[in-house]
Structures are given as structure tokens and as C-alpha cells.
Design an enzyme around this catalytic site. Structure first.
Site, short mmCIF file in Angstrom:
data_model
loop_
_atom_site.label_atom_id
_atom_site.label_comp_id
_atom_site.label_asym_id
_atom_site.label_seq_id
_atom_site.Cartn_x
_atom_site.Cartn_y
_atom_site.Cartn_z
CG MET A 115 29.79 -7.04 -29.43
SD MET A 115 30.18 -5.22 -30.18
CE MET A 115 29.76 -4.29 -29.00
CG HIS A 145 24.83 10.02 -32.32
ND1 HIS A 145 25.68 9.01 -32.94
CD2 HIS A 145 24.29 9.49 -31.15
CE1 HIS A 145 25.39 7.86 -32.12
NE2 HIS A 145 24.47 8.24 -31.20
CG ASN A 199 26.41 1.34 -28.53
OD1 ASN A 199 26.82 1.57 -27.52
ND2 ASN A 199 25.10 1.97 -29.14
NE ARG A 219 16.90 -4.02 -35.76
CZ ARG A 219 16.40 -4.74 -36.90
NH1 ARG A 219 15.64 -5.35 -37.05
NH2 ARG A 219 17.43 -4.14 -38.17
N GLY A 263 26.12 2.19 -35.85
CA GLY A 263 27.24 1.10 -35.18
C GLY A 263 28.10 1.64 -34.54
P1 A3P Z 1 20.36 -3.25 -36.21
O1 A3P Z 1 19.09 -2.30 -35.66
O2 A3P Z 1 20.11 -3.08 -37.79
O3 A3P Z 1 20.58 -4.40 -35.75
P2 A3P Z 1 24.33 2.13 -32.82
O4 A3P Z 1 25.14 1.40 -31.84
O5 A3P Z 1 25.11 3.33 -33.60
O6 A3P Z 1 22.96 2.56 -32.21
O7 A3P Z 1 23.86 1.07 -34.12
C1 A3P Z 1 23.23 0.21 -33.71
C2 A3P Z 1 23.17 -0.94 -34.78
O8 A3P Z 1 24.28 -1.43 -34.86
C3 A3P Z 1 22.03 -2.05 -34.65
O9 A3P Z 1 21.69 -2.30 -35.87
C4 A3P Z 1 23.02 -3.05 -34.15
O10 A3P Z 1 22.64 -4.35 -34.18
C5 A3P Z 1 24.37 -2.80 -35.14
N1 A3P Z 1 25.29 -3.54 -34.50
C6 A3P Z 1 25.82 -3.27 -33.23
N2 A3P Z 1 26.99 -4.09 -32.91
C7 A3P Z 1 27.13 -4.97 -34.04
C8 A3P Z 1 28.14 -6.02 -34.44
N3 A3P Z 1 29.32 -6.40 -33.62
N4 A3P Z 1 28.21 -6.36 -35.55
C9 A3P Z 1 27.25 -5.88 -36.59
N5 A3P Z 1 26.22 -5.04 -36.12
C10 A3P Z 1 26.14 -4.54 -34.99
#
Ligand code: A3P
Length: 302
Positions: free
Chosen positions: A241, A117, A69, A258, A67
């Protein structure tokens, strides 16, 4: 929110490199940890030693797919309330990019938002010496692994795993980008209660976004009104988002945002994989402060 040209420019370049890279050639090892050659270089890691953190930098530390981003967006909106609109003069992941970036970063205005990370023991010492504030974002390992899998296998230009089982095996061995989830967690476990450190759990944010957001300005020393927190949480939902993801993150946006759910692991984990994960969790984190904070039993069992 992001400066589109710099942010997406970097992502597009990494995707371009990924296109020509087979999974078997994707990783290189630096000081014992696997990193993707499409985003990291040993020259940049060496240059990272010269990085001078500032007292008012804010560091967002997380293992990939937990999470980052999301938190980056929330923190950028918090800054936008008290300062002017936050623009990223660079791709915000500290260890990604060319080796000259730390030189350029010296000229960036405060406060700088630095995502990373890196494992705790690989963070540049100046972050601790200069007492920058660190938000540490964790997500349970089961959904993290599933998110990893989809990211590789859904984005057309990123090398895919042969199957979910293959990703699971590599994830458990720590042979994925940025190394082992469990090493990352063990490394952070003893440092989560430090003065300048704040722990945030992905699953807690999902449970109550406004309450999760509220703690952040408090930790950073800002005051946000209830209305401002409410506005932030409306703009930070998964749906909000995802709807803007192509503008903020380019072509990879819809893959990055996703599904955004808790418990998606149930769609891919076999019973045996679930048991193996329970064992690994027990071995690495049972009885630890982080082990309790993750609420593993609620989110990863049954
Ligand atoms: P999923 O693949 O399970 O959907 P990162 O940003 O560290 O790469 O993490 C990506 C994960 O955070 C993805 O998970 C993405 O959907 C989830 N994510 C990003 N923004 C989000 C939000 N506003 N609420 C919930 N999950 C979120």
C-alpha cells in the site's frame, strides 16, 4: 483502487486549507466534539441528518489513525472480486465534504462504502434503521496517539504540535480531531456484538492478515476463494500500500502509510505517560467487553 481525481482532489483541497491554519485555529466544536475546520463544517453535520443509509451500504467506523485507509482498501478489493472495480464517487469519509454531498449520494450505485470517524451516538439513525452492516476498526490507544502525532508533525502542510508531550496531553484530554479516543471507545463498547456489527482489531490484522481478511466477506455475505483472499492480502500489506500511496492518496500518501507497526509507542512514550495511559485505560475500559478485545496488556504495557 480509488477514483484518483475525486479522492486526491479532496485531500489536496484540505491540505491547501491546512497550510493557512495555525494549530490553535484548527478545531471547531460541534455537539461537544472537536473537528478540524479543514475537513468538517457545521452545515455538513446538519445536512447529515438527512442522509438515508441503505441496507446494502457498508460502514467502516473507526477513530482516526486506527487503520481506516487499510480497511477501506481491503473492502474495496473484496467488492472488486464480486462486482466491478469499486470507484469512489466522493471522498469516502461520510462527515467530510460539502453539505450537498448527501443529495448526490442518493444517485450512487450500491453497494456504497462509507468510512466514518463519528462516535457511535453521532452516526445517522438511518444506518441502524436500515440495518447497514458496520465494520468497526480499533487500534490500541498508544500507537494511535503516536500515529496522530506523526501525521500532524510530518506532513508539511498540516499544523504541527510543539512537541510529542503536547500532543499526548491533548490526546488524553480528547482535544484532537474527532474528540476523545476513550469516549469513542466507551460509546462503541455496548454495541460491538450487534447483529450487523463486526469488530476488527488493527493488531490482529498485523498478526495474520489473511485470517483477518477472511472474516470480512463472510460478514458481508460474499464468498471468496482461498486464492482470492491470498491475493487480497498480498495487495493489502503495508509495503504494497505504501508503494502505491502517491497514486492512491496523492502527496500525503507516504505520510499516511508511515510505518504500519505495532509497538511504535515505545519510541515516544515516557514511563510516566505510559502509567497515565494505563490509568486512563483502567478507568474507561477495564472489565468491559471492548477492554478485553483490545488486549491492552499485550500491546501497551512493558
Ligand atoms: P502509523 O502512523 O503508525 O504508520 P488511518 O488510515 O486511519 O489514518 O490510519 C493510519 C495508520 O494505519 C498509519 O499508522 C498507517 O501506517 C497504518 N496503515 C495503513 N495501511 C496499513 C497496512 N496495510 N498495514 C499496516 N498498517 C497500515
Amino acid at each position: 483502487m480509488a477514483d484518483k481525481s475525486k479522492f486526491t482532489e479532496y485531500i489536496d483541497k484540505a491540505l491547501e486549507k491546512s497550510k493557512e491554519t495555525a494549530l490553535s485555529h484548527l478545531f471547531f466544536t460541534y455537539q461537544g466534539i472537536a473537528y478540524p475546520i479543514t475537513m468538517c463544517t457545521s452545515e455538513t453535520f446538519q445536512a447529515l441528518d438527512t442522509f438515508e443509509a441503505r441496507h446494502d451500504d457498508i460502514v467502516l467506523a473507526s477513530y482516526p489513525k486506527c487503520g481506516s485507509n487499510w480497511i477501506l482498501h481491503i473492502v474495496s478489493l473484496i467488492y472488486a472480486v464480486s462486482k466491478k472495480k469499486y470507484k469512489y464517487p466522493e471522498f469516502p469519509v461520510l462527515e467530510c465534504g460539502d453539505s450537498e454531498k448527501y443529495q448526490r449520494m442518493k444517485g450512487f450505485p450500491s453497494p456504497r462504502i462509507l468510512a466514518t470517524h463519528l462516535h457511535y451516538d453521532k452516526l445517522p439513525g438511518s444506518i441502524f434503521k436500515n440495518k447497514a452492516k458496520i465494520l468497526v476498526i480499533f487500534r490500541n490507544p498508544t500507537d494511535t496517539a503516536v500515529s496522530f502525532f506523526h501525521f500532524h508533525n510530518d506532513v508539511p502542510d498540516i499544523p504541527s504540535y510543539g512537541s510529542w508531550d503536547e500532543l499526548f496531553r491533548q490526546f488524553m484530554k480528547g482535544q484532537v480531531s474527532w474528540g476523545s479516543y476513550f469516549d469513542f471507545a466507551i460509546n462503541w463498547n455496548k454495541h460491538l456484538d450487534g447483529d450487523n456489527v463486526k469488530f476488527i482489531l488493527y493488531e490482529d490484522l498485523k498478526e495474520n492478515l489473511a485470517a483477518g481478511i477472511k472474516q470480512i466477506p463472510e460478514f458481508l455475505g460474499f464468498f471468496l476463494t482461498g486464492e482470492q483472499i491470498q491475493t487480497n492480502s498480498v495487495q493489502s500489506t503495508f509495503q504494497a500500500m505504501r508503494a502505491k500511496s502517491q497514486d492512491t492518496h496523492g502527496a500525503v500518501g507516504p505520510f499516511l502509510f508511515r510505518k504500519g507497526e505495532v509497538g511504535d509507542w515505545k519510541n515516544l512514550f515516557s514511563e510516566i505517560q505510559n502509567q497515565e495511559m494505563d490509568e486512563k485505560f483502567k478507568e474507561c475500559l477495564a472489565g468491559t467487553s471492548l477492554g478485553a478485545k483490545l488486549k491492552y496488556e499485550s500491546y501497551c504495557q512493558g
